[in-house]
Design an enzyme around this catalytic site. Structure first.
Site, PDB file in Angstrom:
ATOM      1  CG  ASP A  52      -0.802  13.281   3.380  1.00  0.00           C
ATOM      2  OD1 ASP A  52      -0.807  13.109   4.746  1.00  0.00           O
ATOM      3  OD2 ASP A  52      -1.857  14.016   2.697  1.00  0.00           O
ATOM      4  CE1 TYR A 112       0.774  21.820   2.531  1.00  0.00           C
ATOM      5  CE2 TYR A 112      -0.799  23.301   3.680  1.00  0.00           C
ATOM      6  CZ  TYR A 112      -0.011  22.378   3.641  1.00  0.00           C
ATOM      7  OH  TYR A 112       0.077  21.404   4.768  1.00  0.00           O
TER       8      TYR A 112
END
Length: 245
Positions: A52, A112
C-alpha cells in the site's frame, strides 16, 4: 518470450503503493515506464506483494515477459535499470527464469517486518521509516501477543474487508526482535489480507501499552466482532521483507 525475475527494494513514502493507478506515482508504473523505453514494447510487471501507499520493500520480487532480449544480459539489465529508475527504487538481482514462474502465484511464503521506535524523544531521521511511540511498551506483552497469532485464524477482524472468499490465514512465524529502542516484528504467511499486518501490529501495541488486555485480543482472534480491536499501525513502519519460492 523471455521471463525475467527481478528482486528490488524501494522507499514507499512517495509512492501510492506498488500497483499501478491512473494519475498516481506507483512502483509498478515506474518499472513499466523504464522497461517500455528499454524493450520498445508494452510490458506488464507482476509483483509478489501489492504494498500500500507508504509501505517500503526490502525484498519485493517481480516478473515480466519480453518478446526478445534486446541483447540484455541479466547483469547489463541490472545496471541499466539501476541507472534509469528513480533514486527510491533499487534493483537487487535480475534472473531469467522458466516460463511458468509467476512472482505472485509461485510464492510459497511472504515475510513482512514492522519497525517501531520506542523512545520518549523523537528521531527526525527515522520518521518516515518507523512508527514512533513515545510511551514505553511492555516487551513481555508484545511477545505474548505475537504468539497468539501463530497458526490458522480467521483474520476478518484484522484486515480491510474486500471480496475475499476466505479470510482464514495460516501464520507460520510471528515474533519480536528488540534492539535498544528499535522493536522489530517479523511475520510470515503464504499470503496476507489487505492491511492485515498493520492491524496485527496495531492490536499488539494496544496490549503492549496496557490499554487493552491480552485475553481480549485472544477473544477477537476466536470470535467475529463488528468493531475493530485497534486502528491499523501507520504504513511508515511496514516493510515487505522477502519472498520465499
Amino acid at each position: 518470450m523471455i521471463n525475467w525475475k527481478v528482486e528490488l527494494s524501494y522507499i514507499g513514502k512517495d509512492f501510492w503503493g506498488f500497483q499501478k493507478q491512473p494519475g498516481k506515482r506507483t512502483v509498478q508504473g515506474e518499472l513499466e515506464k523504464v522497461l517500455k523505453l528499454l524493450f520498445d514494447e508494452d510490458i506488464k510487471v507482476i509483483g509478489a506483494g501489492r504494498t500500500d501507499a507508504g509501505v517500503h520493500a526490502l525484498g519485493q520480487v517481480v516478473n515480466f515477459k519480453t518478446k526478445e532480449s534486446k541483447n540484455f544480459s541479466c547483469d547489463k539489465l541490472y545496471k541499466v535499470l539501476n541507472k534509469l529508475l528513480p533514486g527510491d527504487i533499487k534493483i537487487k538481482k535480475v534472473e531469467i527464469v522458466d516460463d511458468n514462474f509467476h512472482a505472485r502465484y509461485s510464492a510459497k511464503r511472504r515475510w513482512y517486518i514492522y519497525v517501531i521506535y520506542n523512545n520518549e524523544e523523537k528521531n527526525l531521521f527515522l520518521r518516515d521509516y518507523c512508527w514512533w511511540i513515545n510511551k514505553p511498551l511492555d516487551k513481555d506483552l508484545l511477545n505474548l501477543s505475537a504468539n497468539l497469532f501463530k497458526g490458522i485464524h480467521d483474520f476478518r477482524n484484522f484486515c480491510v474487508i474486500e471480496n475475499y472468499d476466505n479470510t482464514n490465514v495460516e501464520i507460520y512465524e510471528s515474533f519480536w526482535y528488540f534492539k535498544e529502542d528499535l522493536l522489530i516484528y517479523f511475520v510470515s504467511a503464504p499470503f496476507f489480507l489487505r492491511k492485515m499486518v498493520r492491524f496485527i501490529v496495531g492490536s499488539m501495541v494496544e496490549v503492549g501499552l496496557k490499554k487493552k488486555e491480552l485475553e481480549d485480543l485472544e477473544k477477537y482472534l476466536k470470535d467475529r466482532k463488528e468493531e475493530r480491536f485497534s486502528s491499523p499501525a501507520p504504513a511508515s513502519g511496514l516493510y515487505l521483507f522477502k519472498i520465499d519460492y
